[in-house]
Write an enzyme that holds these catalytic residues in place. Structure first.
Site, PDB file in Angstrom:
ATOM      1  N   CYS A  86      19.584 -11.900  13.882  1.00  0.00           N
ATOM      2  CA  CYS A  86      20.218 -11.648  15.119  1.00  0.00           C
ATOM      3  C   CYS A  86      20.509 -12.775  16.035  1.00  0.00           C
ATOM      4  O   CYS A  86      21.244 -13.770  15.839  1.00  0.00           O
ATOM      5  CB  CYS A  86      20.235 -10.370  15.736  1.00  0.00           C
ATOM      6  SG  CYS A  86      21.323  -9.615  16.904  1.00  0.00           S
ATOM      7  N   HIS A 203      18.963  -6.025  11.406  1.00  0.00           N
ATOM      8  CA  HIS A 203      17.666  -6.047  11.814  1.00  0.00           C
ATOM      9  C   HIS A 203      16.774  -5.343  10.768  1.00  0.00           C
ATOM     10  O   HIS A 203      16.514  -4.360  10.610  1.00  0.00           O
ATOM     11  CB  HIS A 203      17.591  -5.202  13.105  1.00  0.00           C
ATOM     12  CG  HIS A 203      18.225  -5.762  14.231  1.00  0.00           C
ATOM     13  ND1 HIS A 203      17.398  -6.747  15.246  1.00  0.00           N
ATOM     14  CD2 HIS A 203      19.289  -6.070  14.818  1.00  0.00           C
ATOM     15  CE1 HIS A 203      18.252  -7.387  16.071  1.00  0.00           C
ATOM     16  NE2 HIS A 203      19.430  -6.794  16.068  1.00  0.00           N
ATOM     17  N   GLU A 205      13.771  -5.753  10.809  1.00  0.00           N
ATOM     18  CA  GLU A 205      12.520  -4.975  11.277  1.00  0.00           C
ATOM     19  C   GLU A 205      12.604  -3.425  11.777  1.00  0.00           C
ATOM     20  O   GLU A 205      11.765  -2.792  12.300  1.00  0.00           O
ATOM     21  CB  GLU A 205      11.769  -5.922  12.559  1.00  0.00           C
ATOM     22  CG  GLU A 205      12.910  -5.685  13.718  1.00  0.00           C
ATOM     23  CD  GLU A 205      14.058  -6.428  14.029  1.00  0.00           C
ATOM     24  OE1 GLU A 205      14.617  -6.987  12.760  1.00  0.00           O
ATOM     25  OE2 GLU A 205      14.762  -6.771  15.045  1.00  0.00           O
TER      26      GLU A 205
END
Lengths: 228, 734
Positions: A86, A203, A205
């Site tokens: 990002c 993302h 994560e």
């Protein structure tokens, strides 16, 4: 092996990256303040998401001048792994470590939603654990995620198979309606020529536990871990 | 020298109040003192019209660690040494004038209230009210407010996990923008907003002080505004990047033992921040305005004390630790200056260099007169409350499908996806149930627990019946939590009303609070914190009485949370609770307003049944045999079934659907105390037995499956149609 997560003023997904790598994947992880310059002890550096310097001027445009960035360039030139997520992807483009740029979403709105991305090249260090053409469910959260590059750059990215992820339908079709931000050729993630620097808007994560709707992000982390 | 009416008007004090100040001070106040009194005695800071009423709200509970109003936010114990810190606050008036910055700084302010206590903010919610979107000005306000919340909130890395949006004519020039923030802290590391310890230093951190936001508390928030578009300069401009740095730096500071207290600068700026901290600490303060970092030249002490420049914090640094604290802020590239110190004489003393410009007792500054009024029920309310259902024709069977689609597409009912997808609702890796369900669920890392969070408040009910509206607001918020599997812990409330100096409005406020008190007692849910926003009027017309209830609940085992959408084909669907919507349940409903243009008729609730229903639902979820639970509220059974289908794109078909009375009431009546649940067929008996034990009706409605929504004989639609209406309804209105 050891991961390092760089924190710029305004970064906010460092804690999520830390949690995913440390608590879920049992990896060694350190936070690195953007004024540090020593990166030699790390095997993989993460540039996490957020709003470095408030995204003022342009996302990533100020962060690229942080002291750590010169060290990162050196780190990458030695073939060590770098992943920008990002805002991290935006910083990598601003600093020239990756080609192209991320423009404001075509609908001019911030977008936080689940997206599907198709792994287009599974013989990279970042995707080696993916099946051929596997579709991963990973969320996005950004205002400026529309990938743009000139035709020559795009042609080179395609012929080198450096477009790693494209937004797709859940079944892997690359369609306009699956594209959440107007990225050229549905591009969600690309890598550098050498194959050791990845930038992606989604993302991973945020997709590391079934409790949070998807654990497909782990496939990317596990690929990295398997390749160091 | 007699004070002029204009001078008093500028600080929103009455002549009587001025006389009281003169009497207590023993002299005329200085200009700076008058400004300070005006702010601190405003409704926004001093609660002079609402305090007597607010005191009735129950706030005793073993779990509540501070009293409401004692700190910046309420604190509730969730075990494992952890606490939830939570508060809701309004930013209505600034948003009416400058929607983007008004909403943005509303988020900034509430977030500071949470991290100032040493708690990491982990969730935001917004409760919004606008006039109808058919008016271009309302569309402008809507776009600005949503943009401001997204622009500021997304930059902070705090997920915005939901809230509510409601449209009605009364909010046309007076939108409501209520922002809620919830944080988590270790109980033993909580930081208090107290200026204590003689000689401790007052340090100002963050933004420089400018002339923005002067008179925000007294001028904007505490009076009505008619033709005051020129008030734009009283609205502050936010800098979310600076706020993000403050969050991280202050949370780091909270881990040390270098400070005695911390307090953000919000409404009434340095005045309220310093004086209120001194009041809590039991001492006094001395400040030199020349030491304040300023954004512009030539600012007077008056302006410096009343500026509402954003992103500023007041830190009470223990003597001797100032260098360490400064170094910490330096590392975050934040400016910090010592501007004064704590004293023990109980006086707020403001100097400009050597010259004392204000010197008033802290206790007097923080003790505005408290007003109570005796009021009678307004005559016009009786008219609103009498409604004969038979004065309107019943819905014809032929129109059932199209009416359902109209309701689903109504902006009040339609999905708010086009809004919440503009907010980052996942950062932090805790959001287990995303926006769009009855309540958001966030897991608490390092424990098995989760919290559930919702905001609620049906102002149409409150308009027709303030007392029952208050009861229902609390009951429905608790029901939303029950549907997610959470035991309610505490409430933070934001009371948005008109001018309380008018009898009718005071009556609404009083009755609504009475209703909330009743429901809080019955359901045993204490109030932990809150905020009032009065004077919400335009051209003499008050908004609907609008209490917004923010409620947090606890789920002991995060795996045992529940969602509102149907999950599995073949599951059986039950209606728990009031089996038969009585005809009068279309009173004050969305249906009645949308289809017939009527806003009338009392809502109804039986709190005893409500309690049993919620307990039944919680036990069923806790025992793990419920696959979905959805509160049956606005739009009644028809809408609730459709929403349960659309969440995951699963159809529904009823068995023979029988009802008594009117079709409109059966389909779209808004009888309270109803939950639609789905269970695997093998668990159906278990559910029925459990419901019987709680004396709750459990009516078999039908089965999940297919691609149609069918209530046999009345509703039969391919899912695509309700889908387009509901998912796209709001977007199409913009």
């Amino acid at each position: 092996m050891k991961f390092g997560i760089i924190i710029f003023p305004g970064t906010w997904s460092e804690r999520d990256c830390y949690y995913a790598l440390s608590d879920i994947l049992n990896q060694k992880v350190d936070y690195i303040w953007h004024k540090e310059t020593r990166l030699s002890e790390y095997d993989c550096i993460i540039l996490p998401g957020g709003f470095s310097y408030g995204d003022y001027l342009r996302p990533g445009a100020i962060a690229r001048f942080s002291p750590v960035m010169a060290s990162l360039e050196h780190f990458a030139s030695r073939g060590k792994l770098v992943i920008g997520i990002c805002n991290g992807f935006q910083i990598l483009c601003e600093s020239g470590l990756l080609p192209g740029i991320l423009l404001r979403n075509d609908h001019l709105e911030y977008r936080c939603q689940s997206t599907y991305i198709k792994a287009e090249n599974t013989s990279t260090v970042f995707t080696s654990q993916c099946q051929n053409g596997q579709v991963l469910k990973i969320p996005i959260s950004h205002y400026e995620g529309r990938y743009y590059a000139d035709d020559a750059t795009l042609a080179e990215l395609e012929s080198d198979k450096r477009v790693i992820f494209r937004y797709s339908t859940p079944t892997g079709e690359i369609t306009e309606s699956a594209n959440p931000n107007g990225s050229l050729r549905n591009i969600a993630g690309i890598m550098n020529k050498k194959g050791n620097v990845l930038g992606m808007m989604p993302h991973p994560e945020r997709a590391c536990e079934p409790l949070l709707a998807s654990s497909d992000g782990n496939i990317i982390w596990e690929s990295i871990i398997a390749n160091i | 020298m007699p004070i002029s009416k204009e001078a008093l008007d500028e600080v929103a004090l009455s002549e009587k109040e001025y006389q009281l100040i003169v009497e207590q001070l023993g002299r005329e106040p200085s200009e700076v003192e008058l400004g300070m009194f005006g702010s601190l005695w405003s409704e926004h800071c001093g609660y002079k019209h609402s305090k007597a009423l607010l005191k009735q709200l129950p706030s005793k509970s073993k779990r509540l660690l501070v009293k409401p109003g004692e700190e910046n936010a309420g604190v509730v114990d969730i075990g494992d040494g952890l606490v939830v810190v939570m508060k809701i606050e309004s930013h209505n008036h600034p948003s009416a004038i400058e929607p983007y910055q008004g909403a943005a700084t509303g988020v900034g302010g509430i977030v500071r209230d949470i991290f100032t206590m040493g708690a990491r903010p982990i969730a935001l919610m917004n409760s919004l009210r606008f006039g109808p979107l058919t008016d271009p000005h309302n569309r402008y306000l809507f776009g600005g407010v949503v943009g401001g919340i997204a622009g500021y909130g997304n930059c902070l890395g705090i997920p915005d996990v939901g809230g509510e949006i409601f449209f009605a004519e009364c909010y046309s020039a007076n939108p409501l923008v209520n922002a809620l923030c919830l944080g988590i802290a270790e109980a033993k590391k909580l930081v208090r907003a107290r200026a204590y310890g003689e000689g401790n230093l007052l340090m100002l951190v963050g933004a420089d002080t400018g002339r923005d936001g002067l008179h925000g508390a007294s001028g904007l928030a505490s009076r009505t505004f008619e033709e005051e578009r020129e008030l734009r300069s009283t609205v502050q401009v936010g800098n979310p990047f600076l706020e993000k740095l403050l969050i991280e730096a202050c949370l780091e500071l909270a881990e040390t033992d270098w400070i005695a207290g911390m307090q953000d600068l919000g409404a009434a700026g340095l005045t309220s921040s310093a004086v209120e901290s001194a009041a809590r600490g039991g001492g006094g303060i001395e400040i030199d305005v020349l030491k304040m970092p300023r954004r512009e030249k030539g600012m007077t002490p008056y302006e410096i004390m009343l500026s509402e420049s954003q992103e500023r914090m007041l830190v009470v640094v223990k003597k001797g630790y100032e260098d360490k604290v400064k170094a910490l802020f330096d590392r975050w590239e934040l400016r910090s200056d010592i501007i004064g110190h704590v004293t023990s004489d109980g006086v707020a003393r403001i100097r400009e260099g050597k010259k004392v410009v204000a010197e008033a007792p802290v206790n007097l500054l923080t003790s505005p007169p408290i007003y109570r009024r005796r009021v009678k029920k307004p005559e016009w309310l009786n008219k609103l409350q009498t409604f004969d259902v038979n004065s309107i024709p019943d819905l014809s069977r032929k129109k059932a499908n199209s009416t359902l689609l109209r309701l689903l597409a109504s902006p009040n009912i339609a999905s708010k996806r086009c809004v919440y997808r503009q907010y980052d609702h996942q950062v932090g890796n805790n959001t287990v149930v995303l926006p769009g369900s009855d309540a958001a669920v966030l897991r608490i890392k390092g424990t098995k627990k989760a919290i559930s969070l919702t905001t609620d408040g049906n102002a149409r009910y409150c308009y027709v019946n303030p007392y029952l509206g208050g009861v229902i607001a609390v009951a429905e918020a608790a029901r939303n939590l029950a549907c997610s599997g959470a035991q309610p812990l505490a409430i933070t409330d934001c009371l948005n009303f008109g001018n309380p100096e008018k009898g009718d409005v005071y009556y609404q406020l009083k009755e609504c609070i009475n209703g909330m008190v009743r429901a809080c007692r019955e359901l045993k849910i204490p109030v932990m914190s809150g905020n009032v926003s009065l004077y919400n009027e335009t051209k003499g017309e008050a908004i609907y009485p609008t209490p917004v209830i923010g409620m947090v609940g606890l789920i002991e085992d995060v795996k045992k949370h529940c969602i509102s959408g149907f999950k599995n084909e073949g599951d059986m669907v039950f209606l728990l609770g009031d089996r038969q919507a009585v005809d009068s349940s279309i009173g004050s409903s969305e249906y009645l307003e949308l289809i017939h243009g009527i806003i009338k008729g009392n809502p109804y609730i039986d709190l005893g049944m409500e309690k049993r229903l919620q307990h039944c639902c919680l036990e069923a979820i806790g025992r793990g045999f419920i696959n979905s639970a959805h509160d049956c509220s606005e739009g009644g059974l028809g809408v609730t079934l459709a929403e349960s289908c659309l969440a995951n794109g699963l159809g529904f078909a009823s068995s023979d659907w029988k009802f008594e009375g009117r079709l409109d009431a059966a389909l779209f009546g808004e009888a309270q105390s109803r939950i639609i649940v789905s269970v695997a067929p093998k668990s159906a008996r278990k559910l029925e037995k459990l419901a019987a034990r709680y004396q709750i009706a459990a009516a078999r409605l039908g089965t999940v499956g297919g691609k149609r929504l069918i209530l046999k004989g009345y509703i039969d639609l391919p899912l695509k149609e309700p889908g387009e209406a509901w998912w796209g309804g709001l977007e199409k209105s913009l």
